[in-house]
Design an enzyme around this catalytic site. Structure first.
Site, PDB file in Angstrom:
ATOM      1  N   ASN A 132      -5.593   3.663   2.109  1.00  7.10           N
ATOM      2  CA  ASN A 132      -5.406   2.413   2.074  1.00  7.10           C
ATOM      3  C   ASN A 132      -5.867   1.528   1.031  1.00  7.10           C
ATOM      4  O   ASN A 132      -5.177   0.271   0.845  1.00  7.10           O
ATOM      5  CB  ASN A 132      -3.509   2.039   3.340  1.00  7.10           C
ATOM      6  CG  ASN A 132      -4.703   2.328   4.569  1.00  7.10           C
ATOM      7  OD1 ASN A 132      -5.632   2.690   4.241  1.00  7.10           O
ATOM      8  ND2 ASN A 132      -5.114   0.872   5.319  1.00  7.10           N
ATOM      9  N   HIS A 159      -3.286   6.578   4.314  1.00  7.05           N
ATOM     10  CA  HIS A 159      -1.755   6.497   4.811  1.00  7.05           C
ATOM     11  C   HIS A 159      -1.323   7.413   4.117  1.00  7.05           C
ATOM     12  O   HIS A 159      -1.552   8.406   3.247  1.00  7.05           O
ATOM     13  CB  HIS A 159      -1.234   5.246   4.329  1.00  7.05           C
ATOM     14  CG  HIS A 159      -0.971   3.990   4.220  1.00  7.05           C
ATOM     15  ND1 HIS A 159      -1.793   3.596   5.668  1.00  7.05           N
ATOM     16  CD2 HIS A 159      -0.563   2.481   4.079  1.00  7.05           C
ATOM     17  CE1 HIS A 159      -2.084   2.425   5.742  1.00  7.05           C
ATOM     18  NE2 HIS A 159      -1.169   1.765   5.093  1.00  7.05           N
ATOM     19  N   CYS A 219       0.491  -1.509   0.149  1.00  8.23           N
ATOM     20  CA  CYS A 219      -0.217   0.128   0.339  1.00  8.23           C
ATOM     21  C   CYS A 219       0.500   1.080   0.117  1.00  8.23           C
ATOM     22  O   CYS A 219       0.267   1.517  -0.802  1.00  8.23           O
ATOM     23  CB  CYS A 219      -1.292   0.100   1.108  1.00  8.23           C
ATOM     24  SG  CYS A 219      -0.433  -0.810   2.642  1.00  8.23           S
ATOM     25  N   ARG A 222       3.187   2.798  12.554  1.00  9.25           N
ATOM     26  CA  ARG A 222       1.599   2.517  12.367  1.00  9.25           C
ATOM     27  C   ARG A 222       1.323   4.010  12.911  1.00  9.25           C
ATOM     28  O   ARG A 222       1.939   4.704  14.349  1.00  9.25           O
ATOM     29  CB  ARG A 222       1.465   1.519  13.090  1.00  9.25           C
ATOM     30  CG  ARG A 222      -0.215   0.883  13.160  1.00  9.25           C
ATOM     31  CD  ARG A 222      -0.075   1.064  11.678  1.00  9.25           C
ATOM     32  NE  ARG A 222       0.169  -0.160  11.192  1.00  9.25           N
ATOM     33  CZ  ARG A 222      -0.196  -1.017   9.851  1.00  9.25           C
ATOM     34  NH1 ARG A 222      -0.584  -0.204   9.353  1.00  9.25           N
ATOM     35  NH2 ARG A 222       1.017  -1.732   9.580  1.00  9.25           N
TER      36      ARG A 222
END
Ligand code: A2P
Length: 330
Positions: free
Chosen positions: A311, A238, A129, A231
């Site tokens: 994403n 994202h 992604c 993260r």
């Protein structure tokens, strides 16, 4: 005759998004078959107003005839079942990392390298992604100026780790004492510089995916990539901070023009009006959004920008469905 399409991992976060995207686009689908584990076999999911029963994934069903099989049930499942399906003559579009770096397997972002699909049948890999959105933005600039080096930091949503991670963040937001199971630390109110496993060289596997997948898609193994993948407590979308050094000097006006004209890119960049993309701004869209475009203060061959995409859509489901569309239009 319409298409027969199968989704493996149909009950997962990406599998469900694949069904959503398939329903939205204009592909002529005759039959959709859904596959998952014993846990969900026999349950039903709705597709375009009809109930579809989830089937158990077995070697036998993968030998049935499909025009396309979309896989998103993890690397182990892809390793075992994708070759069986391909051997039976089916085209497999695999969202796991299992086959991405295998020689002879195309790794495809349709806006960038759809040409590698010509005359090909078998397993096709859907990139990571974070790589997808970065190369969509970089490809038009690479064609013009040639990329020398990329330094990227990512800010990745929990949905990239599947439905259990979405659940974990929801529960931790509601209850401070809810323990971490998917991640090594609590993700609510935190950020974790650790996605996938660590390699001996200090980089994580996720970071190395960004290195080698970028080189494969942009067809240049001299491009240097240094990635830090993180993260963050966002559900969907994202974001990435990208610094890129070119071989030729980029002109800012031309950079805007190239990005504005590029397929799949939306430039959202007017800092004076607080315009730049954020995950909430672009959620549920299929494009890659670029903002904060600026020249480096010290290197006139370098630029920085900010890039955001959904994403689960462009980073996974939409890209996979666009691969089907690209093959259908070849
Ligand atoms: P199931 O729901 O039956 O476990 P996510 O990425 O959101 O965690 O989802 C993973 C997907 O992969 C789910 O659809 C899950 O199905 C599927 N899956 C996991 N293990 C298997 C397996 N052994 N066989 C088939 N599907 C599997």
């Amino acid at each position: 005759m319409g298409l027969t399409i199968g989704v493996v991992g149909a009950t997962g976060a990406v599998g469900r998004k694949m069904q959503e995207v398939l329903a939205e686009r204009k592909l002529p689908i005759d039959k959709l078959r859904l596959f998952a584990s014993e846990k969900s076999a026999g349950t039903t999911l709705e597709f375009m107003g009809k109930e579809v029963t989830v089937e158990l994934l077995t070697e036998e069903v993968m030998k049935d005839k499909f025009d396309y099989l979309l896989f998103s049930a993890g690397g182990g499942i892809s390793e075992k079942y994708a070759p069986i399906a391909a051997e039976a003559g089916n085209i497999v579009i695999d969202n796991s990392s299992q086959w991405r770096m295998t020689e002879g397997i195309p790794l495809v972002v349709p806006e960038v390298n759809a040409h590698v699909l010509k005359g090909y049948r078998g397993i096709i890999a859907n990139p990571n992604c974070s790589t997808i959105q970065m190369v969509v933005a970089l490809a038009p600039l690479h064609r013009k100026y040639g990329i020398k080096r990329i330094v990227v930091s990512t800010y990745q949503a929990v949905s990239g780790s599947g439905h259990k991670a979405i659940d974990e963040l929801e529960k931790q937001i509601a209850d401070d004492s809810y323990p971490n199971k998917v991640y090594t630390r609590k993700i609510a109110k935190n950020c974790i510089p650790h996605i996938d496993v660590f390699n001996d060289n200090g980089f994580t596997k996720e970071e190395l995916k960004m290195v080698y997948e970028t080189q494969k898609i942009l067809e240049s193994n001299t491009i240097e990539v240094n990635a830090t993948t993180v993260r963050i407590p966002v559900f969907f979308g994202h974001s990435e901070s990208v610094y890129v050094e070119f071989n030729e000097k980029p002109e800012l006006d031309e950079v805007y023009q190239l990005l504005q004209q590029a397929a799949g890119v939306v430039v959202m960049d007017n800092p004076k009006e607080n315009q730049y993309p954020t995950p909430l701004d672009i959620q549920n869209t299929d494009d890659t959004y670029v903002g904060r475009i600026r020249k480096d203060l010290f290197n006139d061959k370098a630029l920085s920008f900010w890039v955001v995409a959904d994403n689960l859509r462009k980073g996974a489901a939409t890209n996979a469905v666009q691969i089907i569309e690209a093959i259908e239009n070849l």
